[in-house]
Scaffold this active site. Structure first.
Site, short mmCIF file in Angstrom:
data_model
loop_
_atom_site.label_atom_id
_atom_site.label_comp_id
_atom_site.label_asym_id
_atom_site.label_seq_id
_atom_site.Cartn_x
_atom_site.Cartn_y
_atom_site.Cartn_z
N GLY A 110 0.72 -1.32 0.22
CA GLY A 110 -0.04 0.04 0.05
C GLY A 110 1.00 1.19 0.01
N CYS A 226 1.12 1.12 13.36
CA CYS A 226 -0.34 0.94 13.51
C CYS A 226 -0.58 0.41 14.93
CB CYS A 226 -1.05 0.12 12.45
SG CYS A 226 -0.29 -1.59 12.57
#
Length: 450
Positions: A110, A226
Site C-alpha cells: 500500500g 499501526c
C-alpha cells in the site's frame, strides 16, 4: 466489543477510552487510492481523503475481486490514515535531483504504491520485504501498479548496510503490536500484551539501527506504526534523536483533518497520531526525521569495458524492445528473461544484483523464442506504447478473462494482444482463428464464482 486490557494507553497523548469504545462499535471506513497513471471511471464523485490527492472514501465495501479495474491496478484498497505518508513525503523530501527511495518493510504494498505515485520517472523506489511469501504478494501489487522505476527486494534490513549513504528517503512502516487495527480484528486484543509491546519496541530499534546506514546524510526517514503504544511511537522517536542523531520535522496539518500532533517525552520531538474518533481512519502513528550525519553515495556501481561491450552487442535487441514502450529504456537479461529499466537506473543493476535478492527490477518484458513471449508485467505497464495491440473487453468478458478462460474467440483476431477493460491492461492473450490462449498467470486468476 472485547474489553480493553486495563491501563493499556494511559500515557498515550489525548487518549479517550470512552470515545475509543464508541468508535469501535462502528464499522471502519472503506477507502481506496486511485492510480494517477491509470486513469479510469472507478469511483466517481466519492468523498476525498483530505490528506491524499488520490484517496477516496467509499460508502460501503464492494466486491473488489469482481472489479476488473482492481486487477488492472487502477486503484489500491488502502486504509485512509496510512495515506498520510503522502504529506510527510511531499513536505520534507527535496526534489532538487532524482531520488532513491527505500520502503523497508513494504508488503503488501500500500505505501509503496503510494510512494510510486509521488515519484518521477527518473526516481527509483526499492520496496523490500524480508518474508518471502509476503515479498511475492508485494511483487504482484507493484506489477499491477505498473511503474518501471519500482524494484522489489527480499532482504533482511541489515543487508542494506551494503548501500551506505545511498538512499535520499526511507520509509519504515515497522512491525508493531497492531493495536491501531483492533477495530478490524477484535480477536487481536486478546493477543495483546505489554511484553509484546516491549518486544516490538526492541525489534523496531534493531530494524532502524540496521537500515539507517543506507540513508544518506540529510536524508529523510518516515517512521510509522499501526500501534497506539508510546513505547512503539514517541519513545522510538526519542531513541532516534538520541542514539541515531536525527532531528524530528513538523508536518503541516489542517485542523479539520482531526490529526493529533504529539511531542515525545524526552526531546519534545514531533509525531502524528490518528485516532478513529477524531480522524476518519484507523489507528496510526507517523514521525518524520532528518539524518544529521553519515555518508552521501551517488552510485553503487562503476561501469566496465565488458559491460559497455555487451550494451553495444545488444543494440539490435534494444531497438526491437524499445517499440513496446512510450519512454526510453535500457535492457538487461537474467537467465532467459529480458528486463527494461529506466536509463538512469541501468547503472544500479549489477551492483544491486550482487548485494540483494531482487524479486522484481524494472519491467519484465518476456523471453525471446522465435518471437517475444511477453510477460504479464509488460501488459500492466503504464509505459506500454500505444502501438502495442489491445483488445477491449466488456466487464463480463474481462471477468472471464480474469478467471483464465478464453474470450472473443470468434472475431478473427490473430497474434498477441493485451486484453483491456476501460483502457486498463489486464494481461496477454494469443489469438488464433477460433481459438485464444489466455496467458494470465495462474496465481493472478479469480477463483470465486462469478
Amino acid at each position: 466489543m472485547t474489553s480493553l486490557p486495563q491501563h493499556v494507553f494511559d500515557t498515550a497523548p489525548d487518549w479517550n477510552e470512552d470515545a475509543y469504545v464508541m468508535a469501535h462499535q462502528q464499522a471502519p471506513p472503506v477507502s481506496v487510492r486511485l492510480n494517477p497513471l491509470k486513469p479510469s471511471t472507478a469511483f466517481p464523485e466519492m468523498q476525498r481523503v483530505p490528506w491524499s490527492a488520490n484517496g477516496l472514501y467509499l460508502p460501503e465495501r464492494p466486491s473488489f475481486t469482481l472489479d476488473p479495474l482492481f486487477h488492472g491496478g487502477a486503484y489500491y484498497v488502502q486504509e485512509a490514515s496510512s495515506m498520510f505518508v503522502e504529506q510527510a513525503f511531499q513536505q520534507h523530501v527535496s526534489r532538487s535531483q532524482p531520488l532513491k527511495v527505500l520502503d523497508l518493510c513494504a508488503a503488501p504494498g500500500g505505501k509503496s504504491t503510494l510512494l510510486a505515485s509521488l515519484l518521477r520517472a527518473d526516481d527509483l523506489l526499492v520496496s523490500n520485504e524480508v518474508i518471502q511469501t509476503r515479498a511475492s504478494i508485494l511483487v504482484e501489487n507493484m506489477t499491477r501498479w505498473g511503474q518501471m522505476n519500482t524494484w522489489v527486494t527480499n532482504n533482511d534490513p541489515k543487508d542494506f548496510g551494503r548501500a551506505t549513504g545511498f538512499f535520499d528517503a526511507m520509509l519504515v512502516d515497522a512491525p508493531c503490536s497492531g493495536s491501531g487495527l483492533w477495530r478490524k480484528d477484535e480477536q487481536a486484543i486478546d493477543e495483546w500484551s505489554e511484553s509484546n509491546v516491549q518486544l516490538c519496541s526492541e525489534r523496531q530499534q534493531r530494524i532502524l539501527a540496521d537500515a539507517l546506514p543506507a540513508l544518506k546524510k540529510d536524508g529523510v526517514l518516515i517512521y510509522a506504526t499501526c500501534s497506539y503504544s508510546v513505547a512503539e511511537n514517541e519513545r522510538i522517536v526519542d531513541w532516534l534523536v538520541t542514539e541515531m542523531n536525527m532531528t524530528a520535522l513538523r508536518v503541516d496539518c489542517d485542523a479539520a483533518w482531526g490529526v493529533t500532533e504529539t511531542q515525545s517525552p524526552q526531546h519534545k520531538a514531533w509525531g502524528y497520531r490518528f485516532y478513529p474518533w477524531k480522524a476518519k481512519g484507523e489507528g496510526f502513528f507517523l514521525a518524520v526525521l532528518r539524518k544529521n550525519d553519515g555518508l552521501v553515495t551517488d552510485s553503487l556501481y562503476q561501469s566496465s569495458t565488458k559491460q559497455k561491450a555487451k550494451a553495444k552487442q545488444d543494440a539490435a535487441l534494444q531497438q526491437q524492445m524499445q517499440a513496446y514502450f512510450n519512454t526510453d529504456i535500457e535492457l538487461f537479461q537474467h537467465q532467459d528473461m529480458i528486463y527494461a529499466v529506466h536509463p538512469e537506473h541501468k547503472a544500479y543493476v549489477d551492483s544491486m544484483r550482487g548485494a540483494f535478492y531482487i524479486k522484481k527490477a524494472g519491467t519484465a518484458m518476456g523471453t525471446m523464442l522465435k518471437e517475444l513471449v511477453p510477460e504479464h508485467d509488460l501488459a500492466l505497464s503504464v509505459h506500454l506504447a500505444e502501438g502495442v495491440s489491445r483488445i477491449a473487453l466488456s466487464r463480463d468478458e474481462a471477468l472471464h478473462y480474469l478467471k483464465k478462460e478464453s474470450v472473443r474467440t470468434g472475431d478473427g483476431y490473430k497474434g498477441w494482444h493485451v486484453a483491456t477493460y476501460e483502457g486498463v491492461g489486464l494481461g496477454w492473450g494469443k489469438w488464433m482463428p477460433n481459438r485464444m490462449n489466455n496467458y494470465l498467470p495462474k496465481h493472478y486468476r479469480i477463483r470465486m464464482d462469478l
